[in-house]
Design an enzyme around this catalytic site. Structure first.
Site, mmCIF file in Angstrom:
data_model
loop_
_atom_site.group_PDB
_atom_site.id
_atom_site.type_symbol
_atom_site.label_atom_id
_atom_site.label_comp_id
_atom_site.label_asym_id
_atom_site.label_seq_id
_atom_site.Cartn_x
_atom_site.Cartn_y
_atom_site.Cartn_z
ATOM 1 N N TYR A 87 3.410 8.020 -0.557
ATOM 2 C CA TYR A 87 3.418 6.983 -1.740
ATOM 3 C C TYR A 87 2.562 7.292 -2.735
ATOM 4 O O TYR A 87 1.745 8.205 -2.634
ATOM 5 C CB TYR A 87 2.663 5.432 -1.298
ATOM 6 C CG TYR A 87 3.710 4.742 -0.334
ATOM 7 C CD1 TYR A 87 4.903 5.013 -0.013
ATOM 8 C CD2 TYR A 87 3.003 3.324 0.290
ATOM 9 C CE1 TYR A 87 5.630 4.300 0.818
ATOM 10 C CE2 TYR A 87 3.732 2.880 1.140
ATOM 11 C CZ TYR A 87 4.956 3.200 1.475
ATOM 12 O OH TYR A 87 5.811 2.524 2.628
ATOM 13 N N SER A 139 9.810 -5.280 2.657
ATOM 14 C CA SER A 139 10.904 -5.551 1.672
ATOM 15 C C SER A 139 11.440 -7.185 2.101
ATOM 16 O O SER A 139 12.812 -7.101 2.076
ATOM 17 C CB SER A 139 12.064 -4.609 1.840
ATOM 18 O OG SER A 139 12.929 -4.650 0.745
#
Length: 265
Positions: free
Chosen positions: A54, A237
């Site tokens: 990330y 998500s």
């Protein structure tokens, strides 16, 4: 109203909401990231998730910033280490991210060990509470794919070697518990089978897979595995990258700084 707590594993109590840091260092600046972390922590969230690759979209120039920002926040705010639960992930094989250990090429012992040490250094901590394999070393359909294609299978590192590396990290006090991500029912049960066969290997306590109203693949098979084996789902998500918020259906296509507008495709 406080965020409910949940026992993810023995001696590992987490908030029912986990705060993800995938956008820190790309879509979110350092001040923005600190503000979001402050709001989450003050609201009762003690569970924070990151990954060595990330932020996304992944780039060599930004790789590792999400972990760095999280570590700097902990240090600057002087937050006691036992007040938070830190989770992060090791990247699986990828021919695209050559800046991460040359690929990374595989999830062998050397790659896993190096990844753990690098994450500890970036976050400026002595241990990681939950360490996860971001995606399998073997081929599996993931990130939107739904059909398995056996012709795409390639030679992969065995689960035994992966668990051996993780068990050594647990023994060294670098990580406490382990989990998997973007996994299949086959993979979950193989990790359990190998850990049952070799006594000192750690058992996975969580599966971090996509789960929302548009993606229900977890319900089809892994849910049964997790139910019987006492493994928790960490659903990522939950708003399908913001689609379920409805913002992208506005006449103007939604905010110009929304993720799917900033990063087309």
């Amino acid at each position: 109203m406080p965020v409910p707590l949940f026992n993810l594993a023995p001696n590992l109590t987490v908030s029912r909401l986990c705060f993800g840091t995938m956008t820190f260092g790309e879509q979110n600046s350092l001040p923005q990231s600190f503000g979001l972390l402050d709001e989450a922590f003050n609201g009762g969230i003690n569970f924070f998730d990151s990954a060595e690759m990330y932020p996304v979209p992944q780039r060599a120039e930004t790789q590792g910033r999400s972990e760095e920002y999280l570590g700097r926040w902990i240090k600057l705010r002087k937050i006691p280490r036992d007040r938070i639960v830190l989770a992060t992930k090791v990247a699986g094989p990828s021919g695209q991210m050559t800046w991460i250990r040359g690929g990374p090429k595989c999830l062998d012992c050397r790659n896993i060990t190096n990844a753990i040490d690098s994450s500890l250094r970036r976050m400026q901590v002595d241990y990681i509470d939950l360490y996860q394999i971001h995606w399998p070393d073997r081929y599996v359909p993931m990130f939107g794919e739904t059909e398995y294609d056996p012709t795409r299978q390639f030679c992969s590192v065995g689960i035994e070697e992966q668990l051996d590396a993780l068990s050594r990290a647990v023994a060294a006090g670098k990580i406490r518990y382990i989990g998997v991500s973007n996994e299949t029912p086959y993979g979950v049960m193989k990790f359990i089978q190998v850990a049952d066969r070799i006594a000192h290997y750690p058992k996975i306590v969580s599966v971090q897979n996509s789960y929302n109203l548009l993606c229900r693949t977890f319900d089809a098979g892994i849910a049964e595995c997790c139910h019987h084996e006492g493994i928790s789902l960490l659903a990522y998500s939950p708003l399908a990258m913001g689609i379920l918020s409805g913002k992208y259906f506005a006449a103007d296509g939604g905010p110009v700084d929304a993720r799917l507008n900033v990063f087309k495709g």
